[in-house]
Design an enzyme around this catalytic site. Structure first.
Site, PDB file in Angstrom:
ATOM      1  N   MET A 106      10.040 -26.753  -9.717  1.00 35.94           N
ATOM      2  CA  MET A 106      10.435 -27.125 -11.280  1.00 35.94           C
ATOM      3  C   MET A 106       9.330 -27.972 -11.507  1.00 35.94           C
ATOM      4  O   MET A 106       8.888 -28.931 -10.738  1.00 35.94           O
ATOM      5  CB  MET A 106      11.664 -27.905 -10.780  1.00 35.94           C
ATOM      6  CG  MET A 106      12.148 -28.557 -12.402  1.00 35.94           C
ATOM      7  SD  MET A 106      13.752 -29.435 -12.252  1.00 35.94           S
ATOM      8  CE  MET A 106      13.290 -30.964 -11.176  1.00 35.94           C
ATOM      9  N   ASN A 107       9.116 -27.736 -12.866  1.00 35.98           N
ATOM     10  CA  ASN A 107       8.255 -28.922 -13.435  1.00 35.98           C
ATOM     11  C   ASN A 107       8.897 -29.166 -14.858  1.00 35.98           C
ATOM     12  O   ASN A 107       9.827 -29.794 -14.584  1.00 35.98           O
ATOM     13  CB  ASN A 107       6.774 -28.280 -13.641  1.00 35.98           C
ATOM     14  CG  ASN A 107       6.612 -27.067 -14.298  1.00 35.98           C
ATOM     15  OD1 ASN A 107       7.171 -25.894 -13.983  1.00 35.98           O
ATOM     16  ND2 ASN A 107       6.058 -27.024 -15.391  1.00 35.98           N
ATOM     17  N   ASP A 108       8.020 -29.099 -15.789  1.00 38.09           N
ATOM     18  CA  ASP A 108       8.347 -29.962 -17.223  1.00 38.09           C
ATOM     19  C   ASP A 108       9.740 -29.846 -17.570  1.00 38.09           C
ATOM     20  O   ASP A 108      10.543 -28.692 -17.737  1.00 38.09           O
ATOM     21  CB  ASP A 108       7.743 -29.146 -18.574  1.00 38.09           C
ATOM     22  CG  ASP A 108       6.130 -28.915 -17.964  1.00 38.09           C
ATOM     23  OD1 ASP A 108       5.905 -29.336 -16.929  1.00 38.09           O
ATOM     24  OD2 ASP A 108       5.369 -28.570 -19.018  1.00 38.09           O
TER      25      ASP A 108
END
EC number: 3.2.1.26
Length: 583
Positions: A64-66
């Site tokens: 998961m990022n932004d």
């Protein structure tokens, strides 16, 4: 769980299997590990893994990022985020989706947007939600087309009567904004549209992050109907030399208190200021400036002393990137989300089956001085507090002393402490060359004694201090006999783990407070993350740590003072924290 939750999880897992066929070529600033992707274990990791957080948002598995498009709709909070359904490293990006009634407990839904059309077949990257005047939310996001060009697209809810907005449709008019030979846009650096706002001419404005050579750009587009967009002749703002501006954010703040302001709100300069924030691709940090928005020229003008480059103030001086705010109309506040990546190796991430968390949502507002932003965890997180440790009052921490805070689950806790120092004339004079707080904290680690400091908290500590993360203050005189002081806040990870392969960077920030007054510190401790708030949110530092000994019930918490002068603990409260319900 309800049948609906089971159904959503089933759809999510089905989607994971379907999307697994996508393999994409990635733009250079994003890293993919093809060898590791091929070997990724697709089984869900145990939620009881020792480094998984208890009350920070993270999906059950994978990368998961932004944070994308956070909003409130019909009383329901929505969080979209960049997610890889295939593995624990970056790639195959879709818009995952979860909802909440309190910003703390979350229910998953099937991904809202995933690669399916030529305008996003190679990835659905970051973007934002705008609430139109009729209350309809729409998503603007960056798609990666077959030529690996970055283009801007729109998606709309399929059923507005569904408060969970579980289905989204893409417009046949996509892409709405695209680079071409005429507009001079860098096709590989044109991404992350902001929440749009209405100008006084009733046209919508949105900005896209970009760069030309080393010039960072916030490119402005305008539209009458939110479908046909025209590039403005000049950017909202730019800076020569700062490189790519990712994940820009632009929003108003009031000078008269901590209440939030809707994104299209405007007022006189003495009432409303604007915040312009970017995520610098070169440094992987988030920076902001405060200034005035010229509505006629569509220009942002930073206040004196602000410059949008690596010298600008940061939201968070630790691991914190790609942040995004939204206006919470239900509680009249502006909420900040931010992504925190791992400090462990990629191989470790693949082994544990997940990577990345979101920090606790923070309320954000303008300080009365008008010169900085204040951040504080949303009040809903207090609902997870359980047993309160007996209130400690007026304890004296003599030089070299430690005080253990017992009776609290030290690996998952919320701690608030108020320090008081006396005889400030005995403070050491700071070296005039010490202008970088991170270097101060790195060169003067927790073992280096000064008159006032280090004093603070040792968190995620083993019994015999083989491991610990220290969050502390130091106080210096600005100059001899000046009567002015410099307060430095540090988060020292150098002793956080016996594991040698982790990133153990020490972080630091200057805190704009008066040391003659009590000095507050708050720490949210959650298994492998420590969010620290100094000076009631005037400085924030997030750290990721992975102790091998200080785990679970073997974790300890201390207040300490290693400076040569005594420090008073006026008040210390600590709470064990329940885990949030994050399916």
């Amino acid at each position: 769980m309800t049948r609906e939750v089971f159904s959503n999880i089933g759809l999510w897992l089905l989607f994971t299997l379907l999307i697994g066929n996508y393999v994409v070529d990635l733009e250079a600033s994003h890293h993919v590990y093809e060898r590791l992707l091929q070997s990724t274990n697709t089984e869900s990791p145990s939620v009881n893994q020792r480094y998984r957080t208890g009350f920070h948002f993270q999906p059950p598995k994978n990368w998961m990022n932004d944070p994308n498009g956070p909003m409130i709709y019909k009383g329901i909070y929505h969080l979209f985020y960049q997610w890889n359904p295939k593995g624990a490293v970056w790639g195959n990006i879709v818009w995952a989706h979860s909802t909440s009634t309190d910003l703390i407990n979350w229910e998953p839904h099937p991904p809202a947007i995933f690669p399916s059309e030529p305008f996003d077949i190679n990835g659905c990257w970051s973007g934002s939600v705008t609430i139109l005047p009729d209350g309809k939310p729409v998503i603007l996001y960056t798609g990666i087309d077959p030529k690996n060009q970055q283009v801007q697209n729109i998606a709309e809810p399929k059923n507005l009567s569904d408060p969970y907005l579980r289905e989204w449709t893409k417009s046949t008019l996509n892409p709405l904004m695209a680079p071409d030979a005429v507009n001079g846009i860098n096709a590989s650096s044109f991404r992350d549209p902001t929440t749009a706002w209405l100008g006084q001419d009733k046209k919508w404005r949105v900005i896209i992050g970009s760069k030309i050579d080393r010039r960072g750009l916030a490119i402005t587009y305008t539209s009458k109907d939110f479908l046909k967009w025209e590039k403005s002749p000049e950017p909202l703002h730019y800076d020569d030399g700062s490189g790519m501006w990712e994940c820009p954010d632009f929003f108003p703040v009031t000078r008269s208190g901590s209440k939030g302001v809707e994104t299209s709100s405007f007022g006189e300069p003495n009432e409303i200021k604007h915040v312009f924030k970017v995520s610098l691709d070169d440094t992987k940090h988030d920076y902001y400036t405060i200034g005035t928005y010229d509505r006629v020229k569509d220009k942002f003008v930073p206040d004196s002393g602000f410059k949008m480059d690596a010298t600008a103030p940061r939201y968070d001086y630790g691991k914190y990137y790609a942040s995004k705010t939204f206006y919470d109309s239900g509680k009249n506040r502006r909420i900040l989300w931010g992504w925190t990546n791992e400090s462990s190796s990629v191989e470790d991430d693949v082994e544990k089956g997940w990577s990345g968390i979101q920090t606790i949502p923070r309320k954000i507002w303008l300080d009365r001085s008008g010169k900085q932003l204040i951040q504080w965890p949303v009040r809903e997180v207090k609902g997870l507090r359980t047993k309160e440790v007996k209130n400690l009052r007026n304890e004296v921490l003599k030089s070299g002393s430690r005080l253990e805070v017992s009776g609290v689950t030290a690996a998952q806790a919320d701690v608030e402490v108020l320090f008081k120092v006396r005889d400030l004339e005995k403070a050491d004079v700071i070296d005039p060359s010490w202008t970088d707080p991170q270097l101060i904290c790195s060169q003067m680690n927790v073992s280096a004694k000064s008159s006032f400091g280090p004093f603070g908290l040792m968190v995620l500590a083993s019994k015999n201090l083989e491991e610990y993360t220290s969050v502390y203050f130091r106080i210096f005189k600005a100059r001899q006999n000046s009567g002015k002081f410099v307060v430095v806040m540090c988060s020292d990870q150098s002793r956080s783990s016996l594991e040698e392969d982790n990133d153990k960077t020490t972080y630091g920030a200057f805190v704009d407070i008066n040391p003659y007054k009590p000095i507050p510190l708050r720490a949210l401790i959650d298994q492998s993350v420590v969010e620290s708030f100094g000076g009631k949110g005037r400085a924030c530092i997030t750290s990721r740590v992975y102790p091998k000994l200080a785990i679970g019930k073997s974790s300890h918490l201390f207040a300490f003072n290693y400076g040569s002068q005594s420090v008073d603990v006026l008040n210390l409260n600590a709470w064990s924290m329940n885990s949030a319900q994050i399916s």
